[in-house]
Motif scaffolding. Structure first.
Motif, PDB file in Angstrom:
ATOM      1  N   LYS A   1      15.324   8.036   0.077  1.00 29.53           N
ATOM      2  CA  LYS A   1      15.181   6.608   0.369  1.00 29.53           C
ATOM      3  C   LYS A   1      14.347   5.950  -0.729  1.00 29.53           C
ATOM      4  N   HIS A   2      14.836   4.803  -1.201  1.00 25.05           N
ATOM      5  CA  HIS A   2      14.162   4.158  -2.326  1.00 25.05           C
ATOM      6  C   HIS A   2      14.505   2.671  -2.414  1.00 25.05           C
ATOM      7  N   ALA A   3      13.756   1.985  -3.247  1.00 22.14           N
ATOM      8  CA  ALA A   3      14.040   0.597  -3.601  1.00 22.14           C
ATOM      9  C   ALA A   3      14.262   0.559  -5.103  1.00 22.14           C
ATOM     10  N   LEU A   4      15.257  -0.186  -5.531  1.00 25.30           N
ATOM     11  CA  LEU A   4      15.525  -0.365  -6.956  1.00 25.30           C
ATOM     12  C   LEU A   4      14.905  -1.684  -7.381  1.00 25.30           C
ATOM     13  N   ILE A   5      13.945  -1.604  -8.272  1.00 23.25           N
ATOM     14  CA  ILE A   5      13.233  -2.790  -8.747  1.00 23.25           C
ATOM     15  C   ILE A   5      13.729  -3.129 -10.146  1.00 23.25           C
ATOM     16  N   LYS A   6      14.175  -4.353 -10.309  1.00 28.02           N
ATOM     17  CA  LYS A   6      14.654  -4.814 -11.613  1.00 28.02           C
ATOM     18  C   LYS A   6      13.466  -5.218 -12.466  1.00 28.02           C
ATOM     19  N   GLY A   7      13.478  -4.805 -13.715  1.00 25.55           N
ATOM     20  CA  GLY A   7      12.419  -5.194 -14.637  1.00 25.55           C
ATOM     21  C   GLY A   7      12.553  -6.643 -15.042  1.00 25.55           C
ATOM     22  N   LYS A   8      11.426  -7.276 -15.335  1.00 23.02           N
ATOM     23  CA  LYS A   8      11.439  -8.676 -15.767  1.00 23.02           C
ATOM     24  C   LYS A   8      10.561  -8.837 -16.992  1.00 23.02           C
ATOM     25  N   ASP A   9      10.935  -9.786 -17.835  1.00 28.15           N
ATOM     26  CA  ASP A   9      10.104 -10.066 -19.008  1.00 28.15           C
ATOM     27  C   ASP A   9       8.990 -11.032 -18.606  1.00 28.15           C
TER      28      ASP A   9
ATOM     29  N   ILE B   1       0.833  -1.206   0.000  1.00 30.14           N
ATOM     30  CA  ILE B   1       0.000   0.000   0.000  1.00 30.14           C
ATOM     31  C   ILE B   1       0.869   1.258   0.000  1.00 30.14           C
ATOM     32  N   GLU B   2       2.026   1.191   0.606  1.00 29.18           N
ATOM     33  CA  GLU B   2       2.926   2.348   0.683  1.00 29.18           C
ATOM     34  C   GLU B   2       3.738   2.561  -0.597  1.00 29.18           C
ATOM     35  N   THR B   3       3.996   1.491  -1.352  1.00 31.65           N
ATOM     36  CA  THR B   3       4.944   1.584  -2.464  1.00 31.65           C
ATOM     37  C   THR B   3       4.378   1.298  -3.846  1.00 31.65           C
ATOM     38  N   ALA B   4       3.225   0.668  -3.946  1.00 29.16           N
ATOM     39  CA  ALA B   4       2.636   0.225  -5.219  1.00 29.16           C
ATOM     40  C   ALA B   4       3.455  -0.881  -5.880  1.00 29.16           C
ATOM     41  N   MET B   5       4.269  -1.579  -5.098  1.00 25.33           N
ATOM     42  CA  MET B   5       5.035  -2.693  -5.655  1.00 25.33           C
ATOM     43  C   MET B   5       4.126  -3.894  -5.845  1.00 25.33           C
ATOM     44  N   ARG B   6       4.452  -4.682  -6.857  1.00 30.05           N
ATOM     45  CA  ARG B   6       3.715  -5.909  -7.125  1.00 30.05           C
ATOM     46  C   ARG B   6       4.090  -6.960  -6.082  1.00 30.05           C
ATOM     47  N   GLN B   7       3.234  -7.951  -5.945  1.00 31.00           N
ATOM     48  CA  GLN B   7       3.478  -9.013  -4.971  1.00 31.00           C
ATOM     49  C   GLN B   7       4.818  -9.704  -5.234  1.00 31.00           C
ATOM     50  N   GLY B   8       5.092 -10.045  -6.479  1.00 32.66           N
ATOM     51  CA  GLY B   8       6.348 -10.717  -6.813  1.00 32.66           C
ATOM     52  C   GLY B   8       7.566  -9.858  -6.522  1.00 32.66           C
ATOM     53  N   GLU B   9       7.436  -8.558  -6.719  1.00 29.28           N
ATOM     54  CA  GLU B   9       8.545  -7.640  -6.438  1.00 29.28           C
ATOM     55  C   GLU B   9       8.818  -7.577  -4.937  1.00 29.28           C
ATOM     56  N   LEU B  10       7.766  -7.550  -4.154  1.00 26.79           N
ATOM     57  CA  LEU B  10       7.935  -7.529  -2.699  1.00 26.79           C
ATOM     58  C   LEU B  10       8.527  -8.843  -2.194  1.00 26.79           C
ATOM     59  N   MET B  11       8.087  -9.953  -2.772  1.00 25.68           N
ATOM     60  CA  MET B  11       8.567 -11.262  -2.322  1.00 25.68           C
ATOM     61  C   MET B  11      10.043 -11.482  -2.645  1.00 25.68           C
ATOM     62  N   THR B  12      10.549 -10.811  -3.678  1.00 28.35           N
ATOM     63  CA  THR B  12      11.950 -10.990  -4.060  1.00 28.35           C
ATOM     64  C   THR B  12      12.821  -9.801  -3.656  1.00 28.35           C
ATOM     65  N   LEU B  13      12.262  -8.856  -2.930  1.00 25.34           N
ATOM     66  CA  LEU B  13      12.989  -7.670  -2.485  1.00 25.34           C
ATOM     67  C   LEU B  13      14.149  -8.067  -1.571  1.00 25.34           C
ATOM     68  N   THR B  14      15.323  -7.507  -1.815  1.00 26.72           N
ATOM     69  CA  THR B  14      16.498  -7.804  -0.990  1.00 26.72           C
ATOM     70  C   THR B  14      17.034  -6.526  -0.363  1.00 26.72           C
ATOM     71  N   TRP B  15      17.819  -6.675   0.688  1.00 25.69           N
ATOM     72  CA  TRP B  15      18.433  -5.500   1.316  1.00 25.69           C
ATOM     73  C   TRP B  15      19.402  -4.826   0.361  1.00 25.69           C
ATOM     74  N   GLY B  16      19.966  -5.590  -0.558  1.00 30.32           N
ATOM     75  CA  GLY B  16      20.893  -5.020  -1.536  1.00 30.32           C
ATOM     76  C   GLY B  16      20.213  -4.076  -2.519  1.00 30.32           C
ATOM     77  N   SER B  17      18.891  -4.136  -2.635  1.00 29.32           N
ATOM     78  CA  SER B  17      18.170  -3.279  -3.578  1.00 29.32           C
ATOM     79  C   SER B  17      17.472  -2.096  -2.884  1.00 29.32           C
ATOM     80  N   ILE B  18      17.741  -1.941  -1.592  1.00 29.57           N
ATOM     81  CA  ILE B  18      17.084  -0.884  -0.816  1.00 29.57           C
ATOM     82  C   ILE B  18      18.113   0.107  -0.290  1.00 29.57           C
ATOM     83  N   ASP B  19      17.778   1.378  -0.372  1.00 32.32           N
ATOM     84  CA  ASP B  19      18.606   2.434   0.213  1.00 32.32           C
ATOM     85  C   ASP B  19      17.733   3.203   1.200  1.00 32.32           C
ATOM     86  N   ILE B  20      17.970   2.965   2.494  1.00 34.36           N
ATOM     87  CA  ILE B  20      17.200   3.695   3.511  1.00 34.36           C
ATOM     88  C   ILE B  20      18.108   4.606   4.329  1.00 34.36           C
ATOM     89  N   LYS B  21      19.344   4.783   3.845  1.00 28.56           N
ATOM     90  CA  LYS B  21      20.286   5.627   4.571  1.00 28.56           C
ATOM     91  C   LYS B  21      20.459   7.001   3.939  1.00 28.56           C
TER      92      LYS B  21
END
Length: 172
Positions: A68-76, A44-64
């Motif tokens: 502050k943002h999350a980098l989401i990789k595109g997929k075919d 609800i806070e980010t509009a991320m898809r379920q699959g994007e949230l399930m595969t989200l890693t700390w390496g793709s997040i910048d909260i410092k």
């Protein structure tokens, strides 16, 4: 005569309002997996898809940093990552709070929601659907969190920026 026309798409307009979210959250909190509440609220806070949230890693997040943002990789369509389809999703104050409440895995490439509790997309979908039904919203589904997020973000971002954040190619 033997050819039938495809039916029009069934557009959804389900919103998950704050009062509804409180009921859903109460029901989700009854689940054995506490990740379900956090994932749903992050959606609800980010509009991320379920699959994007399930595969989200700390390496793709910048909260410092300041932004502050999350980098989401595109997929075919097969799920394979595609270059040039990345997007940056800004993280709200609440999204950062939720992420900071989670334990970190030593390996920053491990999905965040697999660090302590094994969390499946199917389990989340079922729990969310059951929570919505118990909260009096039997037609709601997890994907509606994206609509709600976009509706809330529309007050702060112009259409082009909102489309980039959500990963939408066309406005419809």
């Amino acid at each position: 005569r033997d050819i039938s026309k495809p039916k029009g798409s069934k557009k959804r307009s389900q919103r998950i309002l704050e009062k509804d979210w409180k009921k859903i959250k109460t029901e989700l909190a009854k689940c054995r997996n506490p990740n379900f509440v956090i994932i749903s609220e992050l959606a609800i806070e980010t509009a991320m898809r379920q699959g994007e949230l399930m595969t989200l890693t700390w390496g793709s997040i910048d909260i410092k940093s300041k932004h502050k943002h999350a980098l989401i990789k595109g997929k075919d369509t097969t799920g394979k990552e595609t270059e040039g389809k990345e997007r940056i999703v800004p993280l709200s104050v609440r999204a950062v709070e939720l992420l900071r409440s989670l334990p970190r895995h030593i390996d920053s490439s491990v999905p965040i929601f697999q660090a302590i509790y094994s969390t499946s997309a199917d389990g989340l979908s079922r729990a969310f659907k059951a929570a919505c039904k118990a909260a009096g919203l039997p037609a709601a589904r997890f994907h509606d969190t994206r609509h709600e997020a976009a509706s809330r973000m529309a007050q702060h971002f112009d259409m082009q920026h909102l489309m980039k954040i959500g990963g939408w190619d066309t406005a419809s």
